[in-house]
Scaffold this active site. Structure first.
Site, PDB file in Angstrom:
ATOM      1  N   SER A  79       0.888  -1.084   0.048  1.00 47.44           N
ATOM      2  CA  SER A  79       0.092  -0.137  -0.011  1.00 47.44           C
ATOM      3  C   SER A  79       0.982   1.149  -0.217  1.00 47.44           C
ATOM      4  CB  SER A  79      -0.796   0.137   1.098  1.00 47.44           C
ATOM      5  OG  SER A  79      -1.839  -0.994   1.375  1.00 47.44           O
ATOM      6  N   SER A 119      -3.135  -2.879  -2.918  1.00 51.46           N
ATOM      7  CA  SER A 119      -2.332  -1.595  -2.468  1.00 51.46           C
ATOM      8  C   SER A 119      -3.479  -0.695  -2.103  1.00 51.46           C
ATOM      9  CB  SER A 119      -1.788  -1.142  -3.650  1.00 51.46           C
ATOM     10  OG  SER A 119      -0.682  -0.051  -3.231  1.00 51.46           O
ATOM     11  N   ASP A 127      -4.242   2.578  -1.208  1.00 47.59           N
ATOM     12  CA  ASP A 127      -3.676   3.918  -1.744  1.00 47.59           C
ATOM     13  C   ASP A 127      -4.489   5.038  -1.185  1.00 47.59           C
ATOM     14  OD1 ASP A 127      -1.192   2.656  -2.680  1.00 47.59           O
ATOM     15  OD2 ASP A 127      -2.250   2.269  -4.495  1.00 47.59           O
TER      16      ASP A 127
END
Lengths: 333, 333, 333, 333
Positions: free
Chosen positions: C225, C263, C265
């Site tokens: 991340s 991930s 984000d």
């Protein structure tokens, strides 16, 4: 113009906040409303309603705004830019569903005429579906009607019911259309104008009273949509206007709406004042949104007259006396 | 049709995933693209591009879709309903900014003609501003152009550059317009089609190489916008399509974009397959979105020819040989 | 403290805007950063990083803020209230995924201690997953560490790499962690601090150069991340801060990210200045976001040292000399 | 356990849809609810409520879910991942505001214990502020309470009123807390569970009747919040669940709420069935959401007993007989 009385004229008081002079969105200083109604032959039952957010050039003096989409099953245009920039740059136009592009095009023409150098503009046009009474596929609104609605917009009392974009609308199984109301919230005014075209008869509540159910059996399901326009002179920014807009749905709920699948329910809120206020001060405005939205829907129902349209379709008006009788049985007035 | 080569024809390879047969959005089975270019006199430089999501009746067989708005300073219409219902019910049309309502109206006409009983439809039309080369205020697109773009849509190779909606566009200071690309992602294909009209010259990157900066000084700021249409035959639902759409901006970033204030950047993703797949399987599609979007922008630049338009404005094409020379200096090919 | 040089010390210049004094988020006046690193035994490799948005009491003097979620597969807490009210009322804390509640609880304690009458507070804590190197299930961060990170926060140079929340992170297959950078945008400063824990080796780009691919074969997929914290002294409101935050993903894209499924984000942007500025003036800030985010990721990679953690897992640092050699082959510096 | 009757036991019928066996969220097969109430000494008045979405391992068998935030002034955690992936992977926990991190940490412990290999999990915890009756700053909930609430969860009748997370809550000026209700919608069941802690006395409506106003003068403003948990066995996906969640606010509006500034109103909807259904079929579920949410709030008020808490604060229960008398005066039952 509708000869029918407004709910408050008959003693129906919704909510507790004080009401503005005309109990209309035009109680917000600078706001003006114009209607063009198209009622031609057997099957043209549509129109345009224009809401000007202030008296100046809307493209040059942009108006803070935000929208909340309670049910996005609708064709309103212009909201992406409102979300991004937090402003309107045109009057807000309302019409029947399939007229949206023609009205948007007329609105562009109106802006271009007023601003000879402009190469881009974001027309904001909301809609409901008037296909039950109107030859909707005909898309009968033309540029001249858009111009007339905008240029004819005035402050003061606002015509309601079967007028402008409301000509062909249905609400809670009765004839719907345009309604309006306003509230004083501290030093500020908040007004609502609705294009009411949603709900089944048995769902209708007035001041919480299940009027629709008591008026008798429904003959059909209630789909349709609702546009809610909220204006204020409170100096709220776009984020705060979105908070206001989100309360618009609560006002619809008070009239009985559960936002049915087919009901594209859009709420658009604007402020024509600069400056700022604290979020802690917003409660009176929130309450005003709920009350004014609720009353604007009921206003549309009270004012709209029985209308006959395409293919012999008839939409009856809300029967005033029986409605009042039901209200009296449940409330003391 | 552009005689200029596409980037991959010249050895410019962006990304690592395999490319579809035509390196075009039409590599997704059933997808078709049609263009109508309006190039008349000194000042009409605009057009329409239509993307059909499958071969059937778009209103009857709705197409799963979702949008992501990277920068909402734009006039795309139809997104609220896409967000709510997760489907498209028309072809996707692209055009110049002020034509949007006329194209939407033409698209409604096209749907009504095909579906005699329809009383409501949600036209989806995206746009960029072609006002530098085109008499944008004239709004020269008419219904017949919309019909021709849709009815002329075909699979196979897709024309790019100065064609359809791309006729009047500018990208990274050079002539922009339509570009396309595709990628294989496991068993599925993902294609991108862009209407590229954004960026300043010095920002342009190709495969990460600062080509724009090395091509010399810029004469003007880069505003404008970008529409990214993503299609796939992967059986992804609306929530997953929104995940795909959100990656479109990352593809634009690879070409140098920082999504400038004036650049209305919209990404619309659709799937024409039913069924479902797990989110854990989406990575190849995410990568395909980034690569195909990146390459589609570069494709538009390579294919667009120098264009002269209103008021003697000229937009030069990307100089191919100097560009390749710069790329060769930085990369081995 | 990392002895490794920062990219700019070695001549790696990303973007074109001028850099602040420390090339750090602390170049924004009033912003302070504190780290507590937990490196104990074989398997504790985690920590806490605190970003103070100004020098005063964060609960009493709230800080304008907004977030953009590029990929919501993450456990950041506190964002709903930031979205609603447009303000932060605590420092921003970063840590390893499963520590989030303990850090949030410590942050509440810190606020309660400072504000004896407070009965409600919205802790904002971001995270990435340090489970490869760290005994993440052990949740080793305690209240005392949270207090130490906040109370130890200072302006001036910011430690990067294997420090604070960054101790156990991996980025593009190499050791990741904390990175920072800043840019001057007209009269204003914008700084970024990232917790970088994403990407596969072969995806890494530095200034557009495919460094990761040239450094050789990857042994593993890149999930993980990224948290991006953006601070500025530009007088932007919450809506505008959201516009800034949306550009953070474009900075990640420049380093090679396609925001893979796993991930999470998140980009969080704040301004510690009152007042207002026009949207038309935002472009330098947008560009600054992209450049500072890009450089902060590369900064984390350059500064992070090889780290050994649980179960003998080792994460190698980015090899500086080979990286520079690749960059020199593609660029002139 | 509350000895007070539920509204329907007393003839108060809200809405028109049929009710499930227990008129509780547990009427959705597989759903279980557990409470731990902390009532200690003079000032501990708090607790935890757990809603299990099915009988299996929640991390292994994820549950489709979506949230709608009517008013984000709240501290609910876990929603970003729900938005992104459309699933829950833990039971839903409710508690007092400042306990959220401790409950989230306990929830992580519970998942880790059950899943020895898990390195990441997204705890979802909602809250309202019980600071009027409870020593909220003390954060008295511990891991053992979280475990007990989850492990003690059962199907069948659900305790309501002053129980679990509801121990310290206030609603419409009276003692609030946990309420529940369910509706049959065609072949499916939809249940609501609310943590009701919002509204001023004079705003309260029951079946539209202004009960609060008629019960007499209010002594204080109504802030606070509301958590609405909606569960169903209808096979709706995450997008459709968000449509359901958006109607939760309409149910709150029917009880009088205008979503005051301080009221963090969150609605979380889940389905524990796979498969799919068409949007055109959702209306009964939409109506069920509004009715069940409305009734769950009234259920909390009817069942909650007068409670004394910190600093001698007392929150009186809704007076049942006067309430029924008012309802009888306005309705026929």
């Amino acid at each position: 113009m509708s000869e029918r009385p407004r709910p408050r004229d008959l003693g129906v008081r919704l909510g507790v906040l004080p009401v503005g002079l005309h109990n209309a969105i035009t109680d917000v200083p600078g706001v003006a409303v114009g209607h063009v109604s198209l009622i031609e032959g057997e099957s043209v039952r549509t129109g345009v309603t224009a809401i000007k957010t202030h008296l100046g050039n809307p493209f040059r003096e942009k108006t803070r705004a935000a929208a909340f989409v309670l049910n996005g099953f609708g064709k309103t245009c212009g909201l992406a830019q409102v979300e991004e920039l937090g402003v309107l740059e045109t009057p807000i136009l309302l019409t029947g569903t399939l007229n949206v592009p023609r009205v948007a095009d007329g609105l562009i023409s109106w802006i271009l005429r007023q601003n000879p150098d402009v190469l881009s503009v974001n027309p904001v046009v909301g809609e409901c579906n008037d296909g039950y009474l109107n030859d909707i596929r005909g898309r009968h609104v033309r540029e001249e009607h858009v111009f007339a609605a905008i240029d004819g917009a005035t402050g003061g009392p606002v015509e309601g019911g079967v007028v402008g974009a409301g000509v062909g609308m249905t609400c809670y199984g009765f004839k719907g259309g345009i309604g309006t109301a306003s509230r004083r919230a501290g030093d500020h005014t908040l007004g609502a104008l609705v294009l009411a075209n949603f709900g089944a008869k048995e769902e209708l509540r007035i001041d919480g009273v299940p009027v629709g159910r008591e008026l008798g059996e429904s003959r059909e399901p209630g789909d349709g949509s609702c546009m809610v326009i909220l204006g204020t002179d409170a100096p709220v920014d776009a984020r705060q206007l979105k908070r206001l807009a989100r309360r618009g749905g609560l006002g619809l709920a008070r009239t009985g709406s559960y936002a049915s699948h087919g009901s594209g329910d859009f709420i658009l809120a604007f402020s024509n004042q600069h400056g700022s206020m604290r979020d802690e001060e917003l409660n009176p405005l929130f309450q005003a949104v709920v009350e004014a939205t609720e009353e604007a829907v009921i206003d549309a129902l009270f004012r709209a007259e029985t209308t006959r349209g395409r293919d012999g379709h008839v939409r009856e008006s809300l029967p005033i006396e029986p409605t009042l009788a039901i209200l009296r049985r449940h409330r003391d007035f």
